[in-house]
Design an enzyme around this catalytic site. Structure first.
Site, PDB file in Angstrom:
ATOM      1  N   ASN A   8       0.875  -1.173   0.000  1.00 25.55           N
ATOM      2  CA  ASN A   8       0.000   0.000   0.000  1.00 25.55           C
ATOM      3  C   ASN A   8       0.915   1.226   0.000  1.00 25.55           C
ATOM      4  O   ASN A   8       1.470   1.587   1.032  1.00 25.55           O
ATOM      5  CB  ASN A   8      -0.881  -0.054   1.255  1.00 25.55           C
ATOM      6  CG  ASN A   8      -1.848   1.104   1.335  1.00 25.55           C
ATOM      7  OD1 ASN A   8      -1.839   1.993   0.492  1.00 25.55           O
ATOM      8  ND2 ASN A   8      -2.679   1.098   2.364  1.00 25.55           N
ATOM      9  N   ARG A  90      -2.561  -2.143  -3.469  1.00 27.25           N
ATOM     10  CA  ARG A  90      -3.702  -1.247  -3.394  1.00 27.25           C
ATOM     11  C   ARG A  90      -3.503  -0.183  -4.470  1.00 27.25           C
ATOM     12  O   ARG A  90      -2.475   0.501  -4.500  1.00 27.25           O
ATOM     13  CB  ARG A  90      -3.741  -0.581  -2.035  1.00 27.25           C
ATOM     14  CG  ARG A  90      -4.876   0.382  -1.931  1.00 27.25           C
ATOM     15  CD  ARG A  90      -4.849   1.070  -0.607  1.00 27.25           C
ATOM     16  NE  ARG A  90      -6.086   1.785  -0.409  1.00 27.25           N
ATOM     17  CZ  ARG A  90      -6.417   2.340   0.722  1.00 27.25           C
ATOM     18  NH1 ARG A  90      -5.624   2.247   1.764  1.00 27.25           N
ATOM     19  NH2 ARG A  90      -7.546   2.995   0.826  1.00 27.25           N
ATOM     20  N   HIS A 178     -12.386   4.171  -0.933  1.00 27.16           N
ATOM     21  CA  HIS A 178     -12.405   3.332   0.287  1.00 27.16           C
ATOM     22  C   HIS A 178     -13.126   2.001   0.048  1.00 27.16           C
ATOM     23  O   HIS A 178     -13.631   1.374   0.980  1.00 27.16           O
ATOM     24  CB  HIS A 178     -13.088   4.060   1.474  1.00 27.16           C
ATOM     25  CG  HIS A 178     -12.341   5.253   1.972  1.00 27.16           C
ATOM     26  ND1 HIS A 178     -12.972   6.423   2.345  1.00 27.16           N
ATOM     27  CD2 HIS A 178     -11.019   5.462   2.157  1.00 27.16           C
ATOM     28  CE1 HIS A 178     -12.067   7.300   2.727  1.00 27.16           C
ATOM     29  NE2 HIS A 178     -10.871   6.745   2.623  1.00 27.16           N
ATOM     30  N   HIS A 205     -16.560   4.959   7.128  1.00 32.43           N
ATOM     31  CA  HIS A 205     -15.104   4.789   7.206  1.00 32.43           C
ATOM     32  C   HIS A 205     -14.550   6.130   7.695  1.00 32.43           C
ATOM     33  O   HIS A 205     -14.458   7.094   6.933  1.00 32.43           O
ATOM     34  CB  HIS A 205     -14.534   4.414   5.830  1.00 32.43           C
ATOM     35  CG  HIS A 205     -13.052   4.267   5.824  1.00 32.43           C
ATOM     36  ND1 HIS A 205     -12.412   3.045   5.758  1.00 32.43           N
ATOM     37  CD2 HIS A 205     -12.064   5.189   5.883  1.00 32.43           C
ATOM     38  CE1 HIS A 205     -11.111   3.224   5.792  1.00 32.43           C
ATOM     39  NE2 HIS A 205     -10.869   4.529   5.856  1.00 32.43           N
ATOM     40  N   ARG A 238      -8.359  17.152   4.368  1.00 31.54           N
ATOM     41  CA  ARG A 238      -9.083  17.453   3.120  1.00 31.54           C
ATOM     42  C   ARG A 238     -10.421  18.115   3.432  1.00 31.54           C
ATOM     43  O   ARG A 238     -11.043  17.825   4.454  1.00 31.54           O
ATOM     44  CB  ARG A 238      -9.326  16.161   2.333  1.00 31.54           C
ATOM     45  CG  ARG A 238      -8.058  15.625   1.704  1.00 31.54           C
ATOM     46  CD  ARG A 238      -8.323  14.305   1.006  1.00 31.54           C
ATOM     47  NE  ARG A 238      -7.648  13.210   1.684  1.00 31.54           N
ATOM     48  CZ  ARG A 238      -7.990  11.941   1.580  1.00 31.54           C
ATOM     49  NH1 ARG A 238      -9.004  11.587   0.822  1.00 31.54           N
ATOM     50  NH2 ARG A 238      -7.328  11.011   2.233  1.00 31.54           N
ATOM     51  N   GLY A 327     -13.577   5.699  13.859  1.00 32.59           N
ATOM     52  CA  GLY A 327     -14.766   4.873  14.067  1.00 32.59           C
ATOM     53  C   GLY A 327     -14.509   3.692  14.986  1.00 32.59           C
ATOM     54  O   GLY A 327     -15.367   3.322  15.787  1.00 32.59           O
ATOM     55  N   GLU A 376      -8.108  -3.634   5.133  1.00 35.59           N
ATOM     56  CA  GLU A 376      -7.960  -3.524   3.672  1.00 35.59           C
ATOM     57  C   GLU A 376      -6.880  -4.476   3.154  1.00 35.59           C
ATOM     58  O   GLU A 376      -7.007  -5.033   2.065  1.00 35.59           O
ATOM     59  CB  GLU A 376      -7.623  -2.076   3.302  1.00 35.59           C
ATOM     60  CG  GLU A 376      -8.808  -1.145   3.497  1.00 35.59           C
ATOM     61  CD  GLU A 376      -8.410   0.291   3.773  1.00 35.59           C
ATOM     62  OE1 GLU A 376      -7.636   0.522   4.741  1.00 35.59           O
ATOM     63  OE2 GLU A 376      -8.853   1.187   3.051  1.00 35.59           O
TER      64      GLU A 376
END
Ligand code: AMP
Length: 390
Positions: A8, A90, A178, A205, A238, A327, A376
């Site tokens: 990743n 990824r 995601h 997410h 962001r 989360g 992931e």
């Protein structure tokens, strides 16, 4: 022992995990090369948490991702006993066509390069390690797993922006991201509560990147992310959803260059920009500065608004699932968000929430609340194993 390497790659870091193929997949180690080109450092830990490597490098020795990949490859060859049989990557963007992971060859790679303009900050970093492996081990099977694939079943109505049609044809459309996280969580929900997984679910997410996904009968039907990973919820740095008129104002009235606007929206906005304190929710929760509290109020407010929109897309809601860094780890943030969802029939069980249990709603809650840890990398390893015929 046959193993799969999962990669990743970000702008200045290369994260990786190694899985043993033993009937199923078993995580053996995870590592990260940080500070590429500035203060490179390789850290590797076994699945038991034992430190296997912690070593600094000169910037000149690790100036880019391919060099980081070579160092990781050398470490694995020297110290890792397994036989590497495939690498799973990824890749943020699979464009309009890749609705599944894909085995990589030169043709696929050049196809994926076409999507660089759609994700200029991420796609080149994702592709660089693929090329590095191709150069050194062209025989080694490689698989690309996309953040966009899980959303490729969205309807045309969902996928369009209200701008002239020819832009859609050239790729200006809502993709959603995601997806590997959502696919993993959706799969876990099938194991935990199949009747709920087959219903109407919003997965949140909430990490340094943040988005919501509306999942109906196990399939993504709507996402808060669109053309790029800037839309929807405010994130660590962001901006999230913003009136396009603001961009025009910045360009025309403030005379900012496109590059400056990009930096502002991707790196200086979100929780960091609003609070002026930090992009990390842990810092904001601990800070006494009122701007930190304000940034969190804004974050929770926007999650509530977007959850309402996604519940409308689903025509109701059976469950809301929290995942990713915030989360999974912050009972305080979950409680604040859950309070915004009460009109959708959720009732938080404060004790279960504090303990971080899987099900955190009360038995009489019409809509259930779950906390599901995402993975992931495991999702990528599974896809890779499947595509190499395992
Ligand atoms: P991720 O991108 O999924 O790794 O999530 C990273 C983010 O999760 C960090 O920026 C933190 O804001 C947040 N996070 C991690 N642990 C906690 C925690 N215990 N409480 C609040 N936020 C957390």
């Amino acid at each position: 022992m046959d193993t799969i390497l999962v990669v990743n790659a970000g702008s200045s870091s290369l994260k990786f995990e190694v899985f043993a193929i033993e009937g199923g997949l078993r995580k053996l180690l995870r590592g990260q090369m940080d500070g590429i080109d500035t203060t490179p450092r390789l850290r590797i830990k076994g699945s038991d948490g034992k430190v296997l490597a912690d070593q600094g490098y000169l910037p000149a020795d690790v100036p880019d991702l391919p060099s980081a990949m070579r160092i990781v490859g050398a470490w694995l060859r020297e110290r890792h006993e397994g036989r590497l049989v495939a690498v799973g990557h990824r890749v943020v963007h699979g464009g309009p066509d890749y609705d599944q992971p894909v085995r990589i060859n030169a043709e696929v790679l050049s196809d994926l390069e076409r999507y660089v303009p759609l994700a200029p900050l991420h796609q080149p970093n994702n592709l660089a390690p693929i090329q590095a492996v191709l150069d050194r081990r062209p025989d080694l099977p490689q698989v690309a797993c996309f953040d966009t694939s899980f959303h490729r079943g969205h309807s045309l109505v969902t996928n369009h922006y209200a701008i002239p049609e020819h832009f859609f044809a050239e790729g200006v459309r809502r993709y959603g991201f995601h997806g590997l996280s959502y696919q993993y969580v959706s799969g876990r929900l099938c194991e935990i509560a199949p009747e709920i997984a087959n219903g109407r679910v919003i997965v949140a997410h909430l990490g340094s990147g943040a988005s919501l996904c509306a999942i109906s009968q196990g399939r993504s039907i709507e996402s808060t992310l669109g053309f790029t990973a800037l839309d929807g919820l405010p994130m660590g740095t962001r901006c999230g959803q913003i009136d396009p008129g603001v961009i025009l104002y910045l360009l025309e009235q403030r005379g900012m260059t496109p590059h400056e606007v990009q930096d502002l929206l991707y790196k200086q906005s979100g929780l960091k920009g609003l609070s002026g304190v930090s992009n990390d929710v842990r810092d904001l929760l601990a800070a006494s500065d009122p701007r930190a509290a304000f940034a969190l109020d804004h974050f929770v407010h926007r999650i509530g608004l977007h959850a309402g929109a996604l519940a409308a897309a689903l025509g109701g809601l059976d469950a809301f699932v929290f995942t990713a860094g915030i989360g999974e780890n912050s009972p305080a943030m979950r409680a604040r968000i859950a309070a915004r969802l009460e009109w959708l029939g959720t009732r938080l069980d404060a004790k279960r929430n504090a303990r971080g249990e899987l099900l955190i709603s009360t038995p009489d809650s019409k809509t259930r609340l779950y906390v599901v840890s995402t993975d992931e990398e495991l999702m990528i390893a599974r896809h890779t194993l499947k595509l190499i015929g395992g």
